[in-house]
Design an enzyme around this catalytic site. Sequence first.
Site, PDB file in Angstrom:
ATOM      1  N   ASP A 223     -17.900  37.597 -28.237  1.00  0.00           N
ATOM      2  CA  ASP A 223     -18.531  36.738 -29.390  1.00  0.00           C
ATOM      3  C   ASP A 223     -18.267  35.017 -29.036  1.00  0.00           C
ATOM      4  O   ASP A 223     -18.740  34.479 -29.872  1.00  0.00           O
ATOM      5  CB  ASP A 223     -18.127  37.093 -30.882  1.00  0.00           C
TER       6      ASP A 223
ATOM      7  N   ASP B 287     -12.346  37.297 -24.062  1.00  0.00           N
ATOM      8  CA  ASP B 287     -13.026  37.182 -25.260  1.00  0.00           C
ATOM      9  C   ASP B 287     -13.219  38.812 -25.551  1.00  0.00           C
ATOM     10  O   ASP B 287     -13.214  39.002 -26.969  1.00  0.00           O
ATOM     11  CB  ASP B 287     -14.645  36.811 -24.945  1.00  0.00           C
TER      12      ASP B 287
ATOM     13  N   ASP C 148      -6.966  25.092 -30.679  1.00  0.00           N
ATOM     14  CA  ASP C 148      -6.297  23.592 -31.176  1.00  0.00           C
ATOM     15  C   ASP C 148      -6.183  22.916 -29.557  1.00  0.00           C
ATOM     16  O   ASP C 148      -5.367  23.322 -28.942  1.00  0.00           O
ATOM     17  CB  ASP C 148      -5.132  23.532 -31.843  1.00  0.00           C
TER      18      ASP C 148
ATOM     19  N   ILE D 265     -15.200  33.943 -28.890  1.00  0.00           N
ATOM     20  CA  ILE D 265     -13.998  33.488 -29.960  1.00  0.00           C
ATOM     21  C   ILE D 265     -13.109  34.464 -29.510  1.00  0.00           C
ATOM     22  O   ILE D 265     -12.927  35.878 -29.635  1.00  0.00           O
ATOM     23  CB  ILE D 265     -14.493  33.741 -31.451  1.00  0.00           C
TER      24      ILE D 265
ATOM     25  N   HIS E 139      -8.614  21.394 -33.562  1.00  0.00           N
ATOM     26  CA  HIS E 139      -7.417  20.701 -33.990  1.00  0.00           C
ATOM     27  C   HIS E 139      -7.741  20.321 -35.612  1.00  0.00           C
ATOM     28  O   HIS E 139      -8.434  19.564 -36.083  1.00  0.00           O
ATOM     29  CB  HIS E 139      -7.017  19.405 -33.463  1.00  0.00           C
TER      30      HIS E 139
ATOM     31  N   SER F  79      -1.772  18.297 -38.845  1.00  0.00           N
ATOM     32  CA  SER F  79      -1.391  17.639 -37.722  1.00  0.00           C
ATOM     33  C   SER F  79      -0.385  17.065 -38.162  1.00  0.00           C
ATOM     34  O   SER F  79       1.010  17.564 -38.553  1.00  0.00           O
ATOM     35  CB  SER F  79      -2.409  16.770 -37.350  1.00  0.00           C
TER      36      SER F  79
END
Length: 534
Positions: free
Chosen positions: A273, A266, A411, A275, A451, A197
């Site tokens: 899945d 997806d 993020d 993700i 993040h 970050s």
Amino acid sequence: MRFLSFLNVVCAAAAAAAGQVSNHHNHPSRFQSECESLKPKIQAPNVHVHSVTYVPIGTNISMANVPATCSSAAQEVVSTFEFCRVALNVTTSSRSQIFMEAWLPRNYTGRFLSTGNGGLGGCVAYGDMIYAAGYGFATVGTNNGHFGDTGVFFHNNPEVVEDFAYRALHTGVVVGKRIVKKFFPQGYDKSYYLGCSTGGRQGWKSVQRFPNDFDGVVAGAPAFNFINLINWGARFLTVTGTTGSDSFVTEQQWQTVHQEIMRQCDHLDGATDGIIEDTDLCQPIIETIICNSTQSPESGTCLRGTEAKTVNAIFEPTYGIEGKLLYPRMQPGSELAASHIYYTGAPFPYATDWYRYVVYSNPNWDASTWTLEDAALAEAQDPHEISTFNPDLSPFAAKGGKVLHYHGLEDPIISSDNSKLYYKRVADTMNLSPSELDHFYRFYPISGMGHCASGNGAGNIGQGSDTFAGDNPDDNVLLAMVRWVEDGVAPDFVRGAKSNGSAISYRRKHCRYPKRNRYVGPGSHTDEDAWVCL
Ligand SMILES: *[C@@H]1O[C@H](CO)[C@@H](O)[C@H](O)[C@H]1NC(C)=O
Ligand SMILES: *[C@@H]1O[C@H](CO)[C@@H](O)[C@H](O)[C@H]1NC(C)=O
Ligand SMILES: *[C@@H]1O[C@H](CO)[C@@H](O)[C@H](O)[C@H]1NC(C)=O
Ligand SMILES: *[C@@H]1O[C@H](CO)[C@@H](O)[C@H](O)[C@H]1NC(C)=O
Ligand SMILES: *[C@@H]1O[C@H](CO)[C@@H](O)[C@H](O)[C@H]1NC(C)=O
């Protein structure tokens, strides 16, 4: 939780060495007495040593000087190894000073490491310090020039801004290396950096401006392109409007948007899945969830046209007054978390602080008045090149430095598209293809990582103590960097773990950019060998 099992192993190892360790109860060990006599040796102009303390195993490390705005998690650290703890201030100008600590472990491996910071902090990264020092790195961390995750100390004090832009980290490295040499006669062999970050930006600042500070830099989710990250953060309110306005998308509607994005995107990597492996392939069409005549937007299950327009604007890049690209889009997939951060109908606090205390020196500046004119003014200031977006890495490459850059594809605070933008700028500027950049710069987009940490997928890559997933360098970005620098073995991929309580549910290899992950089977999507990088 994962880290606790790691600590148990370390504690067991430490107990094995108890013969030496318990000596301090009777008479101090040589390590302890050397620690306790260190203080006069590190006195120097501009350096004010607060304390030098021997820390035995099992000590509850009290975090004096940690303000309430720094996270409480970082304040509860119990030592799992012996070390010598040095706390000091270093004067950086007539109007500024940094607070820093150096943790010198008994089991020193001859490696130096600096940690970074987060947000507008202000907070020494104790969690990262104990993680690195536990691996035998002589580890330093600073408060980045002021205490607390706030911009108020920037007000009418450009010296504090300068510390925050680059000087605190660099000063901590210079002074920290000197302390290491005073304490360990052999000095240090290699120098490392670990941060995410704001810490990712600091790592990149060092690569760009102080190429000799580190041999290996691990920089996650960098807050670089910093001024336009601030501008992007300020823009969200102008896009969403305040709660209740025609353009405002409710939290429940964001859930609907998220479901629709996952429905469209997806499966594009071959596995449904939950993700998204490559957010570049995800170009969602939000109009599919515009309410029909029998649906009501109040139900949260669909959008008005005005609200679809808001969502589209969030997934579009931000351009400045002359059409210049300021910041790329928010990557899709992050909207559930981002709806609590950027899409709340309230100003984004970091952006407000930057405008109030740096850009306008006016604590009453009203974030709802922000326009692209303000963005242009802020960008023109760019104090001490805090933007940290210089794409010429020639000096760092020439001296043999290595940088491992990662960014979570979920993020919700810093768009991973900005990391891709930087990678391309480096390639274009240096006229190097990815296979040439690979010699010193490798970038890993991490699916399922939010993040710097927590996301829906295999986002634990050993980037810190909370994300420990094993000591194999393939599973641990810090140890991967050590292997790259010291053994010349560059990481082909970064393997992440999805945690389930104290166990690991599955692991997945994350491809090196610009390769993309593709599910090919025959195993299930939780089988790491069922994926290939194409
Ligand atoms: C420290 O090093 C000693 C000797 O090399 C070893 O026996 C011990 O397990 C190490 N302790 C820790 C905490 O790593
Ligand atoms: C460590 O000290 C803090 C502050 O005094 C206290 O809140 C915490 O419970 C202590 N933790 C342990 C493990 O003793
Ligand atoms: C050390 O520096 C910080 C600013 O970074 C300041 O807040 C603090 O008061 C200083 N401590 C001492 C003892 O001077
Ligand atoms: C409106 O959409 C809902 C949900 O998809 C559907 O059940 C309903 O039949 C639609 N109504 C019309 C009039 O198309
Ligand atoms: C988590 O672990 C438990 C016990 O090992 C198992 O029963 C459960 O299915 C796991 N959950 C997931 C999501 O993998």
